[in-house]
Motif scaffolding. Structure first.
Motif, short mmCIF file in Angstrom:
data_model
loop_
_atom_site.label_atom_id
_atom_site.label_comp_id
_atom_site.label_asym_id
_atom_site.label_seq_id
_atom_site.Cartn_x
_atom_site.Cartn_y
_atom_site.Cartn_z
N GLN A 1 17.24 55.09 91.47
CA GLN A 1 16.92 54.68 89.88
C GLN A 1 17.83 54.77 88.89
OE1 GLN A 1 13.99 53.82 88.98
NE2 GLN A 1 12.74 54.08 91.00
N GLU A 2 19.04 55.75 89.16
CA GLU A 2 20.12 55.66 88.22
C GLU A 2 20.90 54.38 88.62
OE1 GLU A 2 22.16 59.30 89.48
OE2 GLU A 2 20.93 60.44 88.07
N ARG A 3 21.28 53.70 89.73
CA ARG A 3 21.91 52.63 90.03
C ARG A 3 21.17 51.42 89.32
NH1 ARG A 3 22.57 55.30 94.84
NH2 ARG A 3 21.14 53.93 95.85
N GLN A 4 19.99 51.45 89.36
CA GLN A 4 18.94 50.51 88.85
C GLN A 4 19.08 50.60 87.27
OE1 GLN A 4 14.91 50.29 90.16
NE2 GLN A 4 14.57 48.36 89.03
N LEU A 5 18.97 51.81 86.65
CA LEU A 5 19.17 51.81 85.37
C LEU A 5 20.51 51.44 84.69
CD1 LEU A 5 17.88 52.95 82.70
CD2 LEU A 5 18.65 55.12 83.56
N GLN A 6 21.60 51.85 85.57
CA GLN A 6 23.09 51.34 85.15
C GLN A 6 23.01 49.65 85.12
OE1 GLN A 6 25.26 53.08 83.89
NE2 GLN A 6 26.82 51.40 83.72
N SER A 7 22.64 49.24 86.08
CA SER A 7 22.64 47.73 86.52
C SER A 7 21.62 46.96 85.18
CB SER A 7 21.96 47.10 87.67
OG SER A 7 21.92 45.71 87.73
N LEU A 8 20.60 47.76 84.96
CA LEU A 8 19.75 47.26 83.88
C LEU A 8 20.43 47.23 82.48
CD1 LEU A 8 16.91 45.97 83.30
CD2 LEU A 8 16.03 48.23 82.86
N ARG A 9 21.22 48.19 82.28
CA ARG A 9 21.99 48.47 80.98
C ARG A 9 22.88 47.24 80.86
NH1 ARG A 9 22.85 54.97 81.11
NH2 ARG A 9 20.69 55.68 80.33
N VAL A 10 23.70 47.27 82.00
CA VAL A 10 24.73 46.03 81.82
C VAL A 10 24.10 44.75 81.69
CG1 VAL A 10 26.22 44.79 83.44
CG2 VAL A 10 26.21 47.35 83.50
N HIS A 11 22.96 44.49 82.58
CA HIS A 11 22.17 43.11 82.17
C HIS A 11 21.58 43.11 80.39
CE1 HIS A 11 18.86 40.31 83.70
NE2 HIS A 11 19.98 39.72 82.96
N LEU A 12 21.28 44.36 79.85
CA LEU A 12 20.69 44.19 78.69
C LEU A 12 22.04 44.27 77.56
CD1 LEU A 12 18.56 44.90 76.71
CD2 LEU A 12 18.98 47.57 76.98
N GLN A 13 22.98 44.68 78.00
CA GLN A 13 24.32 44.30 76.93
C GLN A 13 24.61 43.04 77.11
OE1 GLN A 13 27.29 47.16 78.49
NE2 GLN A 13 26.27 48.93 77.63
N GLN A 14 24.55 42.36 78.26
CA GLN A 14 24.95 40.86 78.43
C GLN A 14 24.03 39.98 77.80
OE1 GLN A 14 27.55 39.47 79.80
NE2 GLN A 14 26.89 37.44 79.13
N LYS A 15 22.69 40.39 77.70
CA LYS A 15 21.70 39.67 77.08
C LYS A 15 21.75 39.96 75.55
CE LYS A 15 19.32 37.96 80.15
NZ LYS A 15 19.25 36.44 80.65
N GLU A 16 22.17 41.21 75.09
CA GLU A 16 22.43 41.31 73.54
C GLU A 16 23.67 40.33 73.14
OE1 GLU A 16 23.01 45.39 73.27
OE2 GLU A 16 20.82 45.59 73.16
N ARG A 17 24.70 40.31 73.99
CA ARG A 17 25.62 39.47 73.52
C ARG A 17 25.26 37.87 73.52
NH1 ARG A 17 28.62 43.19 76.88
NH2 ARG A 17 28.27 41.82 78.83
N ASP A 18 24.50 37.72 74.65
CA ASP A 18 24.25 36.10 74.65
C ASP A 18 23.28 35.80 73.46
OD1 ASP A 18 25.49 35.94 77.15
OD2 ASP A 18 23.80 36.02 78.17
N ALA A 19 22.40 36.85 73.20
CA ALA A 19 21.43 36.42 71.88
C ALA A 19 22.34 36.33 70.61
CB ALA A 19 20.53 37.75 71.71
N GLU B 1 16.34 62.74 96.27
CA GLU B 1 18.03 62.53 95.73
C GLU B 1 18.12 60.87 96.12
OE1 GLU B 1 19.89 64.40 94.40
OE2 GLU B 1 18.75 66.17 94.47
N LYS B 2 17.53 60.49 96.94
CA LYS B 2 17.92 59.07 97.32
C LYS B 2 17.07 58.30 96.28
CE LYS B 2 16.93 55.53 100.93
NZ LYS B 2 16.44 55.22 102.29
N GLN B 3 15.93 58.49 95.86
CA GLN B 3 15.21 57.82 94.91
C GLN B 3 15.84 57.87 93.78
OE1 GLN B 3 11.00 59.27 95.14
NE2 GLN B 3 10.59 58.07 96.88
N ILE B 4 16.20 59.35 93.18
CA ILE B 4 16.94 59.45 91.85
C ILE B 4 18.12 58.39 91.87
CG2 ILE B 4 18.33 60.90 90.51
CD1 ILE B 4 16.36 63.13 91.50
N GLY B 5 18.97 58.53 92.88
CA GLY B 5 20.22 57.58 93.04
C GLY B 5 20.03 56.03 92.74
#
Length: 406
Positions: free
Chosen positions: A39-57, A33-37
């Motif tokens: 990974q989910e937080r990291q995935l959410q942060s990664l998605r936010v970062h990815l959206q920012q990169k898409e806007r910048d691009a 459960e700790k590892q899943i949490g």
């Protein structure tokens, strides 16, 4: 007596053969459960970062397109300015040619006027000298009046040449002025062209910079997408492992209930006397405290040793200096170990029925018996029938229960 170092090696052997998991479900589930949490937080942060990169691009793509348009406009303006300068140069060259022609014409007319003036002056002096001393005795003839005719024409020629020279000078001045104007305009246009070329070069550099920035952002976006896919795989794996662990825990709960029902009901592998108990005890032979993971049963040499439950043979071979060893995995979750046998009657992979013979007791008349659950040794006396007689011994005639070969 089975020594403690043998028991430790046997524990590893049973663990490897049985391939069971330790009883740490709660700790394991919390870890999942700790590892899943995480990974989910990291995935959410990664998605936010990815959206920012898409806007910048996207912004850099738009900026590159705008700069490219400006560069194209500057290139068009530069070409138009170059063509304008070329036209000005052509007109200036034409004007210079006309001015040079006017200059030569003015010079020619000036020379003609000068020559005519010289002739007029000469004839006038000659005429004046002849007028002062006329020959009285000689009559005037027609040839003597030719000077007047030439003098009159020369005066007209001189006057006309002066006028044409003056007109040529004025035309030359006008053309030189126009040539200077074209030269000044050419200089202004050349300056503008240089400015446009500098702007074009600067825009080209900005365009390349914007493209490089866009490509770098695209590369980062691709890497983030790959990381996102990897995180998805890891997250799915963690969830599968968690679900598998939950299922295993539920299955184990059922097995534990079934295992609890086996307490005090299993048949003995052979009739005999327990000479070594389970757990910590003092060994008079070794003169020290030892821990036994099983029990030692003393029976007659050659006596049959039988499986306590149906199961599959995981190991059937000599084990170091302790004689023949058989390990059986049972569906109940128990693993039974029979050591110190004189002879083995099964092979690895055999499927045995309950009370089927696995081997015989050796010449020393005793063998080692151990029960394990989830790699942990359990007290066999808790699961064996309370009396010291198995179903085998009870089924035998009274006269044959003393250790004969079964």
């Amino acid at each position: 007596m089975i020594r403690i170092n043998f028991l430790g090696s046997l524990s590893v052997l049973v663990g490897t053969a049985a391939l069971l998991h330790a009883d740490a479900y709660d700790t394991l589930m919390k870890r999942y459960e700790k590892q899943i949490g995480q990974q989910e937080r990291q995935l959410q942060s990664l998605r936010v970062h990815l959206q920012q990169k898409e806007r910048d691009a996207g912004r850099w793509q738009q900026k590159a397109q705008e700069v490219k348009t400006q560069w194209s406009q500057a290139a068009t303006a530069s070409e138009h300015a170059r063509q304008t300068i070329q036209g000005i140069r052509d007109r200036r060259a034409k004007t210079r040619t006309l001015a040079d022609a006017a200059e030569w014409s003015a010079t020619e007319r000036t020379l003609q006027a000068s020559a005519a003036d010289g002739q007029v002056a000469y004839l006038a002096r000659e005429r004046y000298a002849a007028h002062l001393t006329p020959p009285l005795w000689k009559p005037i003839e027609v040839p003597d009046r030719s000077h007047e005719f030439f003098l009159q024409n020369l005066c007209l020629l001189s006057q006309s040449a002066h006028q044409e020279s003056e007109e040529a000078r004025r035309e030359e001045t006008t053309l030189r002025t126009e040539e200077m104007r074209w030269q000044n305009e050419e200089g202004q246009r050349s300056t503008e062209l240089e400015r446009l070329r500098d702007r074009q070069q600067a825009l080209w550099l900005r365009w390349q910079e914007a493209n490089q920035k866009r490509l770098a952002l695209e590369e980062e976006k691709n890497q983030l997408e790959q990381s996102e896919q990897a995180l998805h795989v890891m997250l799915n794996d963690l969830r599968e492992h968690r679900d598998h662990t939950l299922a295993a825990r539920q299955e184990r709960s059922v097995n534990d209930q079934a295992l609890a029902a086996l307490r005090g009901s299993l048949p003995w592998p052979a009739w005999g006397k327990v000479t070594q108990n389970f757990g910590r005890q003092y060994s008079s032979d070794l003169n020290q405290l030892v821990i036994s993971n099983g029990i030692k049963i003393e029976t007659g040499a050659g006596h049959s040793v039988r499986a306590i439950q149906p199961g599959k043979v995981l190991f059937a071979s000599p084990f170091r200096q302790y004689g023949e060893l058989v390990i059986i995995q049972h569906k109940s979750g128990l693993t039974s170990v029979y050591g110190g046998l004189g002879q083995i009657q099964v092979k690895e992979g055999n499927l045995l029925a309950a009370l089927e013979a696995v081997g015989t007791v050796g010449e020393n008349g005793a063998f080692y018996f151990e029960l394990r659950h989830d790699e942990q040794p359990v007290n066999p006396l808790v699961y064996l029938a309370p009396n010291h007689r198995s179903e085998i011994s009870l089924s035998l005639p009274a006269g044959r229960q003393g250790g004969s070969n079964q």
